[in-house]
Scaffold this motif. Sequence first.
Motif, PDB file in Angstrom:
ATOM      1  N   LYS A  59      -2.055  -6.482  24.150  1.00 39.50           N
ATOM      2  CA  LYS A  59      -0.760  -7.110  24.860  1.00 39.50           C
ATOM      3  C   LYS A  59      -1.406  -7.744  26.173  1.00 39.50           C
ATOM      4  O   LYS A  59      -0.609  -8.121  27.031  1.00 39.50           O
ATOM      5  N   THR A  60      -2.672  -7.817  26.610  1.00 42.58           N
ATOM      6  CA  THR A  60      -2.747  -8.519  27.662  1.00 42.58           C
ATOM      7  C   THR A  60      -3.635  -9.870  27.502  1.00 42.58           C
ATOM      8  O   THR A  60      -3.237 -10.469  26.420  1.00 42.58           O
ATOM      9  N   LYS A 101       0.050 -11.073  16.145  1.00 39.80           N
ATOM     10  CA  LYS A 101      -0.335 -10.439  17.567  1.00 39.80           C
ATOM     11  C   LYS A 101       0.812 -10.343  18.328  1.00 39.80           C
ATOM     12  O   LYS A 101       1.783 -11.299  18.519  1.00 39.80           O
ATOM     13  N   PRO A 102       1.004  -8.933  19.039  1.00 37.66           N
ATOM     14  CA  PRO A 102       2.332  -8.812  19.803  1.00 37.66           C
ATOM     15  C   PRO A 102       2.429  -9.735  20.869  1.00 37.66           C
ATOM     16  O   PRO A 102       1.294 -10.210  21.445  1.00 37.66           O
ATOM     17  N   ASP A 103       3.408 -10.138  21.474  1.00 33.87           N
ATOM     18  CA  ASP A 103       3.746 -10.965  22.773  1.00 33.87           C
ATOM     19  C   ASP A 103       3.376 -10.076  23.854  1.00 33.87           C
ATOM     20  O   ASP A 103       3.467  -9.037  23.732  1.00 33.87           O
ATOM     21  N   SER A 104       2.719 -10.583  24.947  1.00 30.11           N
ATOM     22  CA  SER A 104       2.487 -10.087  26.061  1.00 30.11           C
ATOM     23  C   SER A 104       3.857  -9.572  26.860  1.00 30.11           C
ATOM     24  O   SER A 104       4.804 -10.302  26.820  1.00 30.11           O
ATOM     25  N   GLN A 105       3.862  -8.082  27.099  1.00 31.34           N
ATOM     26  CA  GLN A 105       5.137  -7.817  27.814  1.00 31.34           C
ATOM     27  C   GLN A 105       5.063  -7.499  29.236  1.00 31.34           C
ATOM     28  O   GLN A 105       6.010  -7.447  30.156  1.00 31.34           O
ATOM     29  N   ASP A 106       3.779  -7.552  29.736  1.00 29.31           N
ATOM     30  CA  ASP A 106       3.464  -6.960  31.106  1.00 29.31           C
ATOM     31  C   ASP A 106       2.936  -8.081  32.029  1.00 29.31           C
ATOM     32  O   ASP A 106       2.468  -9.358  31.398  1.00 29.31           O
ATOM     33  N   ILE A 116      -2.092  -6.855  35.132  1.00 26.61           N
ATOM     34  CA  ILE A 116      -1.514  -5.416  35.238  1.00 26.61           C
ATOM     35  C   ILE A 116      -1.029  -4.922  33.776  1.00 26.61           C
ATOM     36  O   ILE A 116       0.160  -4.798  33.665  1.00 26.61           O
ATOM     37  N   PRO A 117      -1.684  -5.164  32.837  1.00 26.47           N
ATOM     38  CA  PRO A 117      -1.216  -4.542  31.351  1.00 26.47           C
ATOM     39  C   PRO A 117      -0.816  -3.188  31.447  1.00 26.47           C
ATOM     40  O   PRO A 117      -0.036  -3.106  30.345  1.00 26.47           O
ATOM     41  N   ASN A 118      -1.111  -2.470  32.022  1.00 25.65           N
ATOM     42  CA  ASN A 118      -0.371  -0.966  31.837  1.00 25.65           C
ATOM     43  C   ASN A 118       1.064  -0.950  32.539  1.00 25.65           C
ATOM     44  O   ASN A 118       1.410   0.285  32.407  1.00 25.65           O
ATOM     45  N   GLY A 119       1.254  -1.890  33.251  1.00 28.07           N
ATOM     46  CA  GLY A 119       2.611  -1.943  33.993  1.00 28.07           C
ATOM     47  C   GLY A 119       2.752  -1.244  35.313  1.00 28.07           C
ATOM     48  O   GLY A 119       3.638  -1.402  35.905  1.00 28.07           O
ATOM     49  N   ASN A 120       1.776  -0.676  35.710  1.00 30.86           N
ATOM     50  CA  ASN A 120       1.635   0.028  36.746  1.00 30.86           C
ATOM     51  C   ASN A 120       1.273  -0.690  37.898  1.00 30.86           C
ATOM     52  O   ASN A 120       0.182  -0.667  38.508  1.00 30.86           O
ATOM     53  N   TYR A 121       2.295  -1.488  38.577  1.00 34.64           N
ATOM     54  CA  TYR A 121       1.976  -2.382  39.860  1.00 34.64           C
ATOM     55  C   TYR A 121       1.510  -1.548  41.064  1.00 34.64           C
ATOM     56  O   TYR A 121       1.081  -2.010  41.949  1.00 34.64           O
TER      57      TYR A 121
END
Length: 369
Positions: free
Chosen positions: A52-53, A196-201, A205-210
Amino acid sequence: MKKNKSRVLVAMSGGVDSSVAAILLHEQGYDVVGITMRLFDNPFKNSNVLNKTCCSLDDVNDARKTCSVIGARHYYTNMVDDFKNKVMNKFVNEYQKGRTPHPCLSCNHSLKFDSLFNKADELGAEYIATGHHAKITEKDGKFNVEKALDNNKDQSYVLFTLNQEKLKRLLFPVGNYSKEDIRNIAKKYNLSHAEKPDSQDICFIPNGNYREFLKNKIKPIKGFIYNEDGEKLKEHSGIHNFTIGQRKGIEIGGLNKKVYVKSINSSTGDVVISDNEKLFEKELIADQVNWTKGFEPSNNMKVKAKIRYNAIEQEAKLKIISENKISVIFDKPVRAITPGQPVVLYENDKVLGGGIIKNSIPLKTKANV
């Protein structure tokens, strides 16, 4: 297929949208050339085809495979330094100021489109294309950005900084298709990444922890958390840990109600919290204004305004303050107007333009929400 149209340079992330954009243009007879931008060093060694990145080896290979299927050339270009300077550093600097940035907008505006047009000129391409879910229409020589057919995937919000010079050379092939249709086209061409899933983040910062990303890149502005009555409640470790409307992470014991971040002061480090109803306001000021349609709309024009990516547009009135500053006055109070975020203005499905939220104007009376 016989190439009977102009050459087009297609930005290909390795995702299904940009891959199908290239396929659709190929089917229309364009001379397609694909390009994948390496934007940052991907530290995730174990990424796979369903990641997802972006910027992984799998993503590059998926873009190459698509080009191979349609007989198109593919280029891979390193833009790591530019991306760091123009997007990642700005992301850090905005949080340093207590603002909440939108890095996808920064990438489009400060890096992606200019770089693509420069590369297109080098390769003799008349057009560039991306996999954005949006539409471009033309009437009487004027170009408009419009919402995509698939409203759930619409990305017109991050395209308000485009101008007429760019729009006349820009194509958004997937804007007239639903996501299901796009995946079906990919399956028709036997693309292995059709699901392939859409990118969500945020891509870097693919784990979402900014907060973890900012940890060693920012000089914390520490301060105190106050309630609206000015009572000091708790010391905090930095304003970069907060955004307007936030509830999680405030962690103040003894409160018997939910509280939210209402304001952030980068000069003093003060963070003020309030009840949810106090987050609703009716007016904002925005700067860094761009009019996508190529001209300034009428003062006091009725518009629909969107203040964050996933928000629903709200009825509002536009007031022109100066060439680079506007006021947007909503018919009804809206929640959590956030400095640093774009406000994008629509006339029906057309993007008029927008700006970056500078501040909100506090309500003089309690909001009825």
